[in-house]
Design an enzyme around this catalytic site. Structure first.
Site, short mmCIF file in Angstrom:
data_model
loop_
_atom_site.label_atom_id
_atom_site.label_comp_id
_atom_site.label_asym_id
_atom_site.label_seq_id
_atom_site.Cartn_x
_atom_site.Cartn_y
_atom_site.Cartn_z
N ARG A 51 0.85 -1.19 0.00
CA ARG A 51 0.00 0.00 0.00
C ARG A 51 0.89 1.24 0.00
O ARG A 51 1.20 1.81 1.04
CB ARG A 51 -0.91 0.00 1.22
N ASP A 53 2.33 4.98 -0.28
CA ASP A 53 1.81 6.25 0.22
C ASP A 53 1.58 7.24 -0.92
O ASP A 53 2.01 7.03 -2.06
CB ASP A 53 2.79 6.86 1.22
N ARG A 203 11.82 5.66 3.50
CA ARG A 203 12.01 7.12 3.48
C ARG A 203 12.76 7.60 4.71
O ARG A 203 13.54 8.57 4.64
CB ARG A 203 10.65 7.82 3.36
#
Length: 257
Positions: A51, A53, A203
């Site tokens: 999923r 972002d 990230r």
């Protein structure tokens, strides 16, 4: 019902992420499900391997769906690509799979790429596709910092507060960094491989390693941050638009042949 697997690529810029949103914001999942409904009227729900972002891209996302018609996979992919226009989403491969295949739960490994460009002039042709920083980066220092993260660890430091994973313990099988020529600067590509990742883990890692490359952190501080098991010890979380889901692996490649 016939189950099909899809390899999907998309530009995540216009979307609120992969997952369908209750508020009606555009998502990749909703866009894909609406294209399916144009082929077979009804309420379709697809499951994806990851999923991603808002703003995150994919070249190798995998999803599956059950359809009433036993389509020829090539014709199904072509029809979906027609109905996906003009959204920046495309099916690059389609295959008929067994009923017990699951895009998420059958996956053995996921691979991500993060693209970081270091130069002062705006990277206009790559806008929205890379994270750009103005300072030069030290490749050796970033590789030394990254070495602290390979293996099985508690990644609480590199985990978003909203992460819903049952445990912060993950095994990072690989993190490699390469430097490539880029006009007026350099591009750094971070390749990460693991069975699964925590929310914002990639990230958080890249944002921290950028600080190492810029000279703001010594490489050993990455290991200290990891050992702290404290989100406050993490470096800045970098923006999503340099991140790509590039590959999902399964015990048997559904798209082989």
């Amino acid at each position: 019902m016939a189950r099909f697997a899809f390899r999907i690529e998309y530009d995540g810029g216009p979307f609120s992420g992969w997952q369908r949103q209750a508020g009606g914001q555009a998502s990749v999942q909703q866009t894909f499900e609406e294209a399916l409904a144009r082929l077979e009227p009804g309420d379709h729900r697809i499951a994806a391997a990851g999923r991603t972002d808002a703003g995150v891209h994919a070249t190798g996302q995998v999803a599956h769906a059950d359809l009433a018609k036993d389509w020829d996979p090539f014709r199904l992919a072509q029809a979906l690509n027609w109905h996906l226009k003009p959204a920046p989403v495309a099916v690059s491969a389609c295959a008929r799979v067994a009923d017990d295949f699951h895009a998420r739960f059958s996956a053995m490994e996921r691979r991500y790429l993060f693209r970081l460009v270091a130069r002062r002039a705006p990277a206009v042709l790559e806008r929205g596709l890379v994270w750009q920083v103005p300072n030069r980066l030290d490749l050796g220092a970033m590789r030394a910092g990254a070495a602290h993260l390979v293996g099985r660890h508690d990644f609480t430091t590199f985990r978003a507060a909203m992460c819903q994973a049952d445990s912060p313990v993950k095994t990072l099988d690989e993190i490699s960094i390469e430097e490539l020529p880029f006009p007026g600067g350099a591009e750094f590509r971070f390749h990460l491989r693991a069975r699964s990742f925590l929310h914002n883990q990639v990230r958080s890692i890249v944002g921290t390693l950028e600080r190492v490359g810029a000279g703001a952190w010594p490489p050993e501080r990455v290991g200290e941050a990891l050992a702290a098991r404290d989100r406050a010890a993490c470096g800045p979380v970098c923006p999503p638009h340099g991140l790509y889901l590039t590959r999902v692996s399964y015990p048997a490649d559904p798209f082989a042949g």
